[in-house]
Design a protein around this motif. Structure first.
Motif, mmCIF file in Angstrom:
data_model
loop_
_atom_site.group_PDB
_atom_site.id
_atom_site.type_symbol
_atom_site.label_atom_id
_atom_site.label_comp_id
_atom_site.label_asym_id
_atom_site.label_seq_id
_atom_site.Cartn_x
_atom_site.Cartn_y
_atom_site.Cartn_z
ATOM 1 N N GLU A 180 -5.534 2.434 -9.555
ATOM 2 C CA GLU A 180 -6.805 2.691 -10.237
ATOM 3 C C GLU A 180 -6.850 4.103 -10.810
ATOM 4 O O GLU A 180 -7.252 4.308 -11.966
ATOM 5 C CB GLU A 180 -7.953 2.489 -9.254
ATOM 6 N N ASN A 190 0.829 -1.201 0.000
ATOM 7 C CA ASN A 190 0.000 0.000 0.000
ATOM 8 C C ASN A 190 0.867 1.256 0.000
ATOM 9 O O ASN A 190 1.860 1.334 0.726
ATOM 10 C CB ASN A 190 -0.914 0.010 1.228
ATOM 11 N N LEU A 193 -5.547 1.914 -4.794
ATOM 12 C CA LEU A 193 -6.190 3.192 -5.121
ATOM 13 C C LEU A 193 -5.370 3.975 -6.138
ATOM 14 O O LEU A 193 -5.904 4.444 -7.150
ATOM 15 C CB LEU A 193 -6.387 4.018 -3.848
ATOM 16 N N ALA A 214 -9.974 10.363 -1.265
ATOM 17 C CA ALA A 214 -10.782 9.149 -1.131
ATOM 18 C C ALA A 214 -10.296 8.362 0.073
ATOM 19 O O ALA A 214 -9.208 8.607 0.602
ATOM 20 C CB ALA A 214 -10.693 8.297 -2.391
ATOM 21 N N LYS A 215 -11.085 7.400 0.496
ATOM 22 C CA LYS A 215 -10.656 6.512 1.569
ATOM 23 C C LYS A 215 -9.505 5.658 1.063
ATOM 24 O O LYS A 215 -9.554 5.078 -0.015
ATOM 25 C CB LYS A 215 -11.811 5.618 2.020
ATOM 26 N N ASP A 216 -8.447 5.574 1.866
ATOM 27 C CA ASP A 216 -7.258 4.856 1.444
ATOM 28 C C ASP A 216 -7.513 3.351 1.356
ATOM 29 O O ASP A 216 -8.259 2.784 2.156
ATOM 30 C CB ASP A 216 -6.113 5.125 2.434
ATOM 31 N N ARG A 217 -6.894 2.716 0.365
ATOM 32 C CA ARG A 217 -6.971 1.264 0.214
ATOM 33 C C ARG A 217 -5.890 0.817 -0.757
ATOM 34 O O ARG A 217 -5.349 1.624 -1.533
ATOM 35 C CB ARG A 217 -8.338 0.837 -0.318
ATOM 36 N N THR A 261 -1.159 10.222 2.808
ATOM 37 C CA THR A 261 -2.187 9.512 3.552
ATOM 38 C C THR A 261 -2.243 10.045 4.967
ATOM 39 O O THR A 261 -1.219 10.097 5.657
ATOM 40 C CB THR A 261 -1.910 8.001 3.600
ATOM 41 N N SER A 298 -16.645 7.673 -6.594
ATOM 42 C CA SER A 298 -15.919 7.064 -5.478
ATOM 43 C C SER A 298 -14.963 8.003 -4.765
ATOM 44 O O SER A 298 -14.449 7.658 -3.710
ATOM 45 C CB SER A 298 -15.124 5.846 -5.989
ATOM 46 N N MET A 299 -14.713 9.186 -5.329
ATOM 47 C CA MET A 299 -13.787 10.113 -4.667
ATOM 48 C C MET A 299 -14.083 11.543 -5.087
ATOM 49 O O MET A 299 -14.742 11.797 -6.084
ATOM 50 C CB MET A 299 -12.335 9.746 -4.998
#
Length: 445
Positions: free
Chosen positions: A358, A155, A355, A349-352, A377, A411-412
């Motif tokens: 994408e 990540n 990401l 956006a929410k971290d994952r 982050t 999504s973001m």
């Protein structure tokens, strides 16, 4: 006498003058109606000017004027600074940090983690792995790099990416998604290294393929990016690639004169002003082994004029035409590393895991090329900032931005801003280096 007949040398002697005359720092909000004055008086030491400018730059302060003098073993600086909005620095925590960081004790380890010092930890400790990548840039390269890392379930915690003259330098901080700490599995590291080499090798010569390097110490991340591009000689190119580049280049004027009676070379830079301009110039002069003895900085927006009286670390001025040309080219490149022409895209956006892969895939599929990027982050939130052009290096069509909004807007959050001017040009070799270390918390822009 020390054992063996050698004279005894007290290891504390070297720091004696600093302990007798500790640095004096004064943050003055009374003397000037428009800005805050930061005054530093200290015993002179190698690299002190860069250290001071780096701390002010990390706080995102704008230096509107500065007067530097470091002759005779004493260092005296006065900086006129404002925040990003042009206001005085009135926040007590910021003032206290400046006084502590530049004062007698300097920065402590705990303060480094709670204040915005961007450093690359290059040792095998901490919760993150720092990876350095240098190579020849091409459209979609960042997307390919992030896809490899995502496929291996690592990540992104933070990253900085700079491109210049068809070369790319990036420092990436990763952790192991399954354990949220630095990567300790040598097999997985080896697989990632080889895959990243293969990506960079596509545009490189087989005999100059990427390699792995482990090094020690702590280096400021922005300085490290300058060093990486400098090592790849990104300054040594000819020709500009588009009309926007030519316009930007014409706004940049650098001259070097010889002050024979004092033995200095006088470097004068005039260009469009921007944040961290002084840091980039001082950083480059320092890494080229020049010492700044005096300097005058002024800004008459939108332009800045900076004048540096320098000598090489061996005491000699800039002596030859070839040396003058090299210094000029290196300063030009350093100024242009950070500037970007086109659009700035900020995505939250929410971290994952995956990401960044994408997002960069969507940018690539829409024909956009990333000229500079910053990934941060904070907790569970990821903030990605991309400076983009189309694949030909030209400004982005707004229809493309509307397609982006439709693809990723669900999504973001996407914010689009106009970016300042920059430059680019031709080609490079490929190199990969890996380094392991801690991620120091960063300040969001």
């Amino acid at each position: 006498m020390a054992p063996g007949g050698l004279p005894y040398f007290d290891p504390e002697y070297e720091s004696l003058s600093i302990r007798i005359n500790p640095p004096r720092v004064n943050v003055d909000n009374d003397s000037c109606g428009e800005c805050t004055l930061v005054k530093v008086d200290s015993v002179n030491k190698p690299g002190i000017l860069l250290e001071v400018v780096q701390i002010l730059a990390d706080l995102d302060l704008i230096i509107t004027k500065a007067y530097i003098s470091s002759d005779g073993g004493w260092f005296m600086d006065v900086f006129h600074v404002t925040d990003q909005q042009g206001n005085k620095i009135t926040d007590n925590l910021t003032i206290e940090y400046i006084e502590k960081a530049l004062g007698p004790k300097g920065r402590t380890a705990d303060e480094s983690k709670t204040w915005p010092a961007k450093r690359v930890g290059i040792h095998s400790m901490g919760d993150y792995t720092a990876i350095e990548l240098v190579g020849r840039d091409r459209p979609g390269l960042l997307s390919e790099i992030s896809a490899v890392i995502a496929n291996l379930k690592f990540n992104f915690s933070a990253a900085e990416v700079w491109t210049h003259n068809m070369k790319i330098a990036c420092v990436v901080y990763l952790n192991d998604d399954s354990a949220s700490h630095a990567m300790n599995d040598p097999t997985r590291l080896s697989v990632m290294e080889e895959q990243l080499k293969n990506i960079l090798r596509v545009c490189g010569d087989d005999d100059k393929m990427g390699h792995t390097n482990f090094s020690m110490g702590l280096t400021h991340i922005d300085r490290r990016l300058h060093q990486m591009l400098f090592a790849e000689m990104d300054y040594d190119v000819k020709g500009l690639t588009n009309e926007a580049d030519c316009v930007a280049f014409l706004e940049l004027k650098i001259s070097i004169d010889r002050c024979l009676e004092k033995g200095y070379s006088v470097v004068t830079v005039r260009c469009r002003d921007r944040p961290k301009l002084m840091f980039d110039i001082v950083c480059t002069l320092t890494d080229m082994k020049y010492v700044v003895f005096h300097a005058t900085i002024s800004s008459d927006r939108p332009y800045a004029t900076q004048e540096y009286y320098i000598r090489h670390i061996d005491g000699s001025p800039v002596n030859t035409d070839g040396e003058e040309e090299r210094v000029t080219k290196c300063i030009e490149a350093a100024i242009l590393h950070r500037v970007s022409e086109g659009l700035s895209l900020e995505l939250c956006a929410k971290d994952r895991v995956g990401l960044l892969s994408e997002v960069t895939r969507v940018l690539r599929e829409n024909g956009l090329s990333v000229s500079r990027a910053g990934v941060t982050t904070v907790g569970e939130q990821a903030v990605n900032i991309f400076y983009v052009r189309d694949a030909s290096g030209n400004p982005v069509d707004m229809k493309t931005i509307e397609r982006l909004r439709k693809e990723i807007g669900q999504s973001m959050m996407l914010s689009v801003k106009k970016a300042p001017l920059s430059l680019k040009a031709p080609k490079a070799r490929t190199k990969t280096s890996f380094s392991f270390g801690s991620l120091f918390e960063r300040f969001l822009p």
